[in-house]
Design a protein around this motif. Structure first.
Motif, mmCIF file in Angstrom:
data_model
loop_
_atom_site.group_PDB
_atom_site.id
_atom_site.type_symbol
_atom_site.label_atom_id
_atom_site.label_comp_id
_atom_site.label_asym_id
_atom_site.label_seq_id
_atom_site.Cartn_x
_atom_site.Cartn_y
_atom_site.Cartn_z
ATOM 1 N N ASP A 1 -17.909 1.443 10.894
ATOM 2 C CA ASP A 1 -16.827 2.333 10.354
ATOM 3 C C ASP A 1 -15.779 1.652 9.299
ATOM 4 O O ASP A 1 -15.848 2.734 8.447
ATOM 5 N N LYS A 2 -15.817 0.548 10.366
ATOM 6 C CA LYS A 2 -14.883 0.073 8.886
ATOM 7 C C LYS A 2 -14.746 -0.293 7.769
ATOM 8 O O LYS A 2 -14.588 0.254 6.603
ATOM 9 N N LEU A 3 -16.579 -0.655 7.731
ATOM 10 C CA LEU A 3 -16.986 -1.380 6.335
ATOM 11 C C LEU A 3 -17.002 -0.051 5.450
ATOM 12 O O LEU A 3 -16.615 0.614 4.484
ATOM 13 N N ARG A 4 -18.089 1.271 6.405
ATOM 14 C CA ARG A 4 -17.510 2.926 5.531
ATOM 15 C C ARG A 4 -16.381 3.210 4.897
ATOM 16 O O ARG A 4 -16.109 3.279 3.708
ATOM 17 N N GLU A 5 -15.600 2.667 5.996
ATOM 18 C CA GLU A 5 -13.379 3.512 4.825
ATOM 19 C C GLU A 5 -13.743 2.325 4.115
ATOM 20 O O GLU A 5 -12.560 2.741 2.838
ATOM 21 N N ALA A 6 -14.013 1.375 4.276
ATOM 22 C CA ALA A 6 -13.234 0.277 2.995
ATOM 23 C C ALA A 6 -14.025 0.758 1.411
ATOM 24 O O ALA A 6 -13.877 0.689 0.805
ATOM 25 N N TRP A 7 -15.283 0.967 1.794
ATOM 26 C CA TRP A 7 -15.841 1.636 0.213
ATOM 27 C C TRP A 7 -14.966 2.832 -0.265
ATOM 28 O O TRP A 7 -15.453 2.994 -1.080
ATOM 29 N N GLN A 8 -15.073 3.520 0.454
ATOM 30 C CA GLN A 8 -14.556 4.643 0.287
ATOM 31 C C GLN A 8 -12.693 4.227 -0.528
ATOM 32 O O GLN A 8 -12.148 5.178 -1.267
ATOM 33 N N GLN A 9 -12.146 3.176 -0.020
ATOM 34 C CA GLN A 9 -10.582 3.070 -1.071
ATOM 35 C C GLN A 9 -10.690 3.454 -3.198
ATOM 36 O O GLN A 9 -12.172 2.492 -2.997
ATOM 37 N N ASP A 10 -9.296 3.476 -3.084
ATOM 38 C CA ASP A 10 -9.733 3.348 -4.219
ATOM 39 C C ASP A 10 -8.969 1.958 -5.024
ATOM 40 O O ASP A 10 -7.624 1.993 -4.867
ATOM 41 N N TRP A 11 -9.469 0.801 -5.901
ATOM 42 C CA TRP A 11 -9.384 0.509 -6.484
ATOM 43 C C TRP A 11 -9.545 0.707 -7.957
ATOM 44 O O TRP A 11 -9.414 -0.507 -8.965
ATOM 45 N N SER A 12 -9.151 1.800 -8.498
ATOM 46 C CA SER A 12 -9.132 1.889 -9.489
ATOM 47 C C SER A 12 -7.869 1.720 -10.759
ATOM 48 O O SER A 12 -8.063 0.486 -11.890
ATOM 49 N N ALA A 13 -7.250 1.548 -10.250
ATOM 50 C CA ALA A 13 -6.250 0.395 -10.773
ATOM 51 C C ALA A 13 -6.453 -0.637 -10.809
ATOM 52 O O ALA A 13 -6.004 -1.274 -12.300
ATOM 53 N N ALA B 1 -0.050 -2.701 3.780
ATOM 54 C CA ALA B 1 0.829 -2.960 3.199
ATOM 55 C C ALA B 1 0.760 -1.877 1.956
ATOM 56 O O ALA B 1 -0.135 -0.901 2.008
ATOM 57 N N THR B 2 2.517 -1.598 1.425
ATOM 58 C CA THR B 2 2.662 -0.491 0.827
ATOM 59 C C THR B 2 3.538 -0.661 -0.293
ATOM 60 O O THR B 2 4.211 -2.291 -0.834
ATOM 61 N N GLY B 3 3.341 -0.289 -1.649
ATOM 62 C CA GLY B 3 4.211 -0.378 -2.653
ATOM 63 C C GLY B 3 3.556 -0.339 -4.217
ATOM 64 O O GLY B 3 1.844 -0.704 -4.082
ATOM 65 N N ALA B 4 4.351 -0.945 -5.118
ATOM 66 C CA ALA B 4 3.734 -1.155 -6.748
ATOM 67 C C ALA B 4 2.632 -2.399 -6.580
ATOM 68 O O ALA B 4 2.913 -3.073 -5.556
ATOM 69 N N GLY B 5 1.209 -2.152 -6.686
ATOM 70 C CA GLY B 5 0.135 -3.091 -7.316
ATOM 71 C C GLY B 5 -0.298 -3.636 -5.947
ATOM 72 O O GLY B 5 -1.371 -3.892 -5.743
ATOM 73 N N ILE B 6 -0.208 -2.656 -4.739
ATOM 74 C CA ILE B 6 -1.320 -2.642 -3.590
ATOM 75 C C ILE B 6 -2.556 -1.567 -3.534
ATOM 76 O O ILE B 6 -2.613 -0.875 -4.164
ATOM 77 N N LEU B 7 -3.016 -3.186 -3.358
ATOM 78 C CA LEU B 7 -4.692 -1.614 -3.392
ATOM 79 C C LEU B 7 -5.383 -1.607 -1.990
ATOM 80 O O LEU B 7 -4.742 -2.327 -1.052
ATOM 81 N N PRO B 8 -5.755 -0.316 -1.468
ATOM 82 C CA PRO B 8 -5.686 -0.012 -0.108
ATOM 83 C C PRO B 8 -6.811 -0.715 0.349
ATOM 84 O O PRO B 8 -7.914 -1.482 -0.138
ATOM 85 N N SER C 1 -7.290 -3.634 9.858
ATOM 86 C CA SER C 1 -9.142 -4.011 10.896
ATOM 87 C C SER C 1 -8.507 -3.754 12.002
ATOM 88 O O SER C 1 -7.187 -4.227 12.588
ATOM 89 N N GLN C 2 -9.475 -3.996 12.613
ATOM 90 C CA GLN C 2 -9.005 -4.173 14.008
ATOM 91 C C GLN C 2 -9.370 -5.474 14.618
ATOM 92 O O GLN C 2 -8.444 -5.686 15.791
ATOM 93 N N HIS C 3 -9.201 -6.095 13.852
ATOM 94 C CA HIS C 3 -8.970 -8.241 14.104
ATOM 95 C C HIS C 3 -9.036 -8.942 12.671
ATOM 96 O O HIS C 3 -9.882 -8.117 11.487
ATOM 97 N N PRO C 4 -8.374 -10.163 12.218
ATOM 98 C CA PRO C 4 -7.593 -10.408 11.471
ATOM 99 C C PRO C 4 -9.331 -11.050 10.800
ATOM 100 O O PRO C 4 -9.386 -11.195 9.611
ATOM 101 N N VAL D 1 -13.880 -7.483 0.909
ATOM 102 C CA VAL D 1 -14.755 -7.634 0.145
ATOM 103 C C VAL D 1 -15.314 -6.286 -0.669
ATOM 104 O O VAL D 1 -15.942 -6.486 -1.523
ATOM 105 N N GLN D 2 -15.421 -5.880 0.707
ATOM 106 C CA GLN D 2 -16.453 -4.454 0.528
ATOM 107 C C GLN D 2 -15.434 -3.760 -0.785
ATOM 108 O O GLN D 2 -16.238 -2.821 -1.349
ATOM 109 N N ALA D 3 -14.527 -3.306 -0.450
ATOM 110 C CA ALA D 3 -13.800 -2.746 -1.600
ATOM 111 C C ALA D 3 -13.423 -2.788 -2.882
ATOM 112 O O ALA D 3 -13.392 -2.133 -3.801
#
Length: 344
Positions: free
Chosen positions: A185-197, A291-298, A302-305, A313-315
């Protein structure tokens, strides 16, 4: 012109969560039998053997084994066995060979040498009846399914997932075991992240550093490879500690940096190096859970490091596929490359 959403790379990377869920269910008995064997006869150390993306998975495995199990883990140089014909002393070792195709002659030869030397050989392969699998004492199938794009995506992440499942069950770490349950489920969520920047920022780039550390170093290595093979963009991966020993001298205005920071004790140091480069005028993007702020990719929490590199990598795969298309490349058929590389 192709569309980023119609490439095989996009379709295959999008399947990762389902492939990992399938793998976890299918391999439970195989993993438990292997863990029982390892507990009866604990290995003295671990050796990994792989090339390309699979070797980046092995980097992740090294940090995972050492931080979770306390077992020293080294990477074998395939040429030592296949070209120099040297037979290392591997009696009592766990030898983990990782290969999507299981066909590369040098990996097969090194697995043969390791087995003859007394090592327990485990093969992580996507082709369960491959030459490498036939040599292994235990085969852990990746269950990634067919992968037609030359750039490996779901098979790479399934390699990490297999290492994660093995380590979680071997260690009995309750937090890590729980994290594996939520990983699809976390991988599905990662796939939806916006890294267009990141896509917009690297469209005209010529060189790039990718930083990671510890459990995240293999992710940085994988990202650098994908930039090269799918985008024609020269990228080099460094530990966020190692980059300070010389390479950082060339980072300044106009030299982009992508940093993958872990949500563990290495994270603050990686973020600090990224900020130092930003202060020099370098374009910097940082991916770090929370993390938040300028230049941050969402990234999703994570449930564990140990799961964070997979989410990162999925994002990233979604972004690098889009970047390749934006730069006029077809990520499915990089020039001069084949899906199966058979080194000797």
């Amino acid at each position: 012109m192709i569309s980023a959403n119609t490439t095989k790379m996009h379709a295959e990377a999008q399947e990762t969560a389902d492939a990992v869920a399938r793998q976890f269910a299918a391999n439970a008995d195989v993993i438990d039998a292997l863990v029982a064997r390892l507990k009866r006869n604990p290995p003295r150390f671990i050796v990994t053997c792989a090339r390309g993306s699979s070797d980046h998975a092995a980097t992740y495995g090294k940090y995972l084994f050492e931080t979770t199990l306390g077992l020293v883990t080294a990477s074998a140089s395939p040429s030592v066995g296949s070209v120099y014909a040297v037979q290392p002393h591997l009696d009592g070792a766990l030898f983990v060979a990782i290969s999507q195709s299981g066909k590369s002659p040098d990996l097969v030869r090194n697995a043969e040498i390791a087995k003859a030397a007394g090592a327990l050989v485990v093969a992580l392969v996507n082709v369960a009846d491959s030459p490498l699998a036939r040599i292994a004492d235990t085969v852990i199938p990746l269950h990634a399914g067919p992968e037609k794009s030359v750039a490996a995506t779901k098979s790479y992440l399934c390699s990490l997932a297999a290492l994660l499942q093995l380590t979680a069950r071997w260690s009995g770490d309750a937090a890590l075991l729980a994290a594996t349950q939520t990983l699809p489920d976390k991988l599905r969520e990662a796939w939806q992240q916006d890294w267009s920047a990141l896509v917009d920022g690297l469209k005209d780039a010529r060189n790039l550093f990718v930083l990671g550390r510890g459990l995240g170093l293999g992710a940085a290595q994988e990202a650098a490879l994908k930039f090269k093979e799918t985008c024609g963009l020269h990228a080099e991966a460094f530990s966020s500690a190692e980059v300070k020993h010389g390479p950082m001298a060339i980072v300044g205005p106009g030299f982009p940096v992508l940093a993958f920071a872990q949500d563990d004790d290495t994270g603050a140091g990686t973020a600090a190096v990224a900020e130092e480069f930003r202060q020099r005028g370098a374009p910097v993007w940082l991916a770090r859970p929370g993390a938040t702020g300028a230049g941050i990719l969402p990234l999703p929490a994570s449930q564990h490091p140990a799961c964070t590199p997979l989410l990162t990598v999925q994002a990233f795969y979604g972004a690098v596929n889009a970047l390749a298309v934006a730069r006029g490349h077809n990520p499915d058929v990089p020039p001069h490359l084949n899906k199966v590389t058979e080194t000797v």
